[in-house]
Design an enzyme around this catalytic site. Structure first.
Site, PDB file in Angstrom:
ATOM      1  N   ASP A 270       0.811  -1.213   0.000  1.00 36.06           N
ATOM      2  CA  ASP A 270       0.000   0.000   0.000  1.00 36.06           C
ATOM      3  C   ASP A 270       0.852   1.275   0.000  1.00 36.06           C
ATOM      4  O   ASP A 270       1.991   1.272   0.459  1.00 36.06           O
ATOM      5  CB  ASP A 270      -0.884   0.050   1.260  1.00 36.06           C
ATOM      6  CG  ASP A 270      -2.041  -0.939   1.184  1.00 36.06           C
ATOM      7  OD1 ASP A 270      -2.045  -1.787   0.271  1.00 36.06           O
ATOM      8  OD2 ASP A 270      -2.924  -0.862   2.056  1.00 36.06           O
ATOM      9  N   HIS A 415       3.558  -2.332   3.239  1.00 32.50           N
ATOM     10  CA  HIS A 415       3.596  -0.966   2.715  1.00 32.50           C
ATOM     11  C   HIS A 415       4.914  -0.732   1.985  1.00 32.50           C
ATOM     12  O   HIS A 415       5.971  -1.075   2.512  1.00 32.50           O
ATOM     13  CB  HIS A 415       3.453   0.049   3.857  1.00 32.50           C
ATOM     14  CG  HIS A 415       2.138  -0.057   4.561  1.00 32.50           C
ATOM     15  ND1 HIS A 415       1.899  -0.991   5.542  1.00 32.50           N
ATOM     16  CD2 HIS A 415       0.980   0.630   4.397  1.00 32.50           C
ATOM     17  CE1 HIS A 415       0.648  -0.856   5.970  1.00 32.50           C
ATOM     18  NE2 HIS A 415       0.067   0.113   5.288  1.00 32.50           N
TER      19      HIS A 415
HETATM   20 ZN    ZN Z   1      -2.657   3.199   3.043  1.00 29.33          ZN
END
Ligand code: ZN
Length: 458
Positions: A270, A415
């Protein structure tokens, strides 16, 4: 900061990572760490064949809890601890007289109760049938709904008076609401300063100043923050459901994992593209020929179009993570549409594809936003495993967070970008070991659309 002040008379060794050397057996490894083979198997459910471990693969060595004491680790929740130790949440809570399950903190020592059995949870039509061994606390923890809310919904005057076979109405999840009435806020699992500042509509700088925070990454669960000025509480709008409740209500729109416990794993990243870490990650994935799914922010695709293009060129799936990363529980329907379509447009301009998968920032979703996304023809992708790499920025901790819960057909959240002060170096390193470990055990890496049998693009 309080976090530096907890000092313990001795150190119990935390769960740790063992990297298998040539010629090692599970038995040898267990002996070396002073744990049983069984304890290792419990901690590494992703092992498909107990007799076959491979050099360079990773094993999670469980916490050794000397004198029956467990030290709370980064990423821990009471539920996670209960799984690690093979005892119920209820037993830990009662052994340690814990009244607020969110008040765990890293470094806290917990007495480990003697073993009892665990059961699984099912909720049908927002009704939960009480099983043997259940308590209100246990049910509340498993369903992510407060005891108060369940008691109120079912008019239980005595919280201990639930009986096996009883049907409880499960109220709307209230753990995600931010209707803070006082000027204090207690840090919850999953919180970041950024998230808190968004949820409470207080500028992050004000929070930092008010609380003399020197390192914005050093929040801990249970920490009490002073909230400057007045807190804007959410309007009492539509009822709040937990993500798993919503996934049951909208099985064709919201997904947390693949069906059953098969051999597939979807790695998801992400918040990118990030000019430093996304290319490093792409290099690792390319080296191992692993496809992944990238939930990108429109504003960052605009800044780093070449990296977005590379994601698609190298066979990964690119998906929508909104333009500026708002919590979708707090946005209007028109803002939702703008966030999604602007991001979709820039992705199409740069890569030529139109996205059909999205992930809500922070995993924050409610019924209204979900229906809005469904009407825009999006599949909403949550996750079954959180690497917690945004907070636990150490390779071994990320490995422990990511590998321990794997059962198969999981969607794992990582992430490739973060706040300005955050590094994703540990994520990049950890991914390579996760790939080696899971491949050695026969898992296949796939993109989210493949795992779920849906379309990535329109
Ligand atoms: Zn996010």
């Amino acid at each position: 900061m309080l976090v530096g002040l907890f000092i313990f008379p001795y150190t119990a060794s935390a769960a740790q990572v063992h990297r298998v050397a040539p010629g090692e057996s599970l038995f040898m490894i267990a002996q070396r760490h002073g744990v049983t083979v069984n304890a290792i198997l419990t901690q590494n459910k992703y092992l498909r064949n107990h007799n076959t471990i491979f050099p360079k693969q990773v094993l999670i060595i469980p916490q050794t809890h000397n004198n029956g004491i467990y030290i709370v680790q980064p990423g821990d929740t009471l539920f996670k601890i209960s799984e690690k130790l093979g005892v119920t949440v209820e037993a830990i809570a009662s052994e340690n007289q814990i009244t607020n399950i969110n008040n765990l903190f890293v470094g806290q020592s917990l007495k480990v109760p003697t073993n009892t059995s665990q059961t699984n949870t099912t909720v049908t039509n927002n009704t939960y049938t009480v099983k043997a061994g259940d308590s209100l606390f246990k049910i509340s923890q498993q369903l992510g709904v407060s005891m108060e809310a369940i008691a109120k919904e079912n008019q239980l005057s005595n919280w201990n008076n639930i009986f096996v076979g009883q049907n409880l109405k499960i109220p709307n999840n209230d753990t995600n609401q931010t209707q803070t009435v006082s000027d204090e806020y207690v840090v919850k699992p999953g919180d970041t300063l950024f998230k808190i500042s968004q949820d409470l509509a207080v500028p992050m700088n004000d929070l930092v100043k008010e609380n003399n925070i020197t390192n914005v990454n050093l929040l801990f669960v249970g920490q009490v923050l002073n909230i400057p000025n007045k807190v804007v509480s959410q309007p009492p709008s539509s009822p709040q459901h937990s993500v798993s409740q919503l996934a049951r209500m909208y099985p064709d729109t919201l997904f947390m994992k693949g069906t059953g416990n098969g051999n597939k794993i979807a790695l998801t990243f992400d918040d990118g593209p990030n000019p430093t870490y996304t290319p490093q990650l792409l290099d690792v994935l390319k080296r191992h020929n692993v496809p992944a799914t990238f939930f990108v922010m429109g504003s960052r695709v605009e800044r780093h179009p070449a990296i977005a293009q590379r994601i698609v060129n190298e066979g990964h799936v690119i998906a929508n993570h909104t333009w500026i990363h708002p919590n979708l529980r707090n946005v209007s329907q028109s803002q939702l549409v703008t966030e999604m379509t602007e991001t979709e447009n820039i992705i199409q301009k740069v890569t030529g594809v139109r996205t059909a998968l999205m992930r809500p920032p922070y995993g924050g979703i409610n019924q209204q936003a979900l229906e809005g996304l469904r009407d825009l023809n999006y599949k909403v992708i949550h996750w079954s495993i959180d690497s917690v790499d945004w907070r636990d920025q150490e390779v071994d901790t990320i490995l422990i967070n990511s590998l321990s819960p794997i059962l198969g057909n999981d969607i794992i959240l990582f992430h490739d970008a973060g706040g300005d002060e955050q590094t994703r170096g540990a994520t990049v390193e950890g991914i390579e070991e996760i790939i080696i470990t899971l491949r050695s055990q026969g898992y296949e890496f796939v993109t989210v659309d493949n795992l779920l049998g849906v379309k990535a693009y329109r």
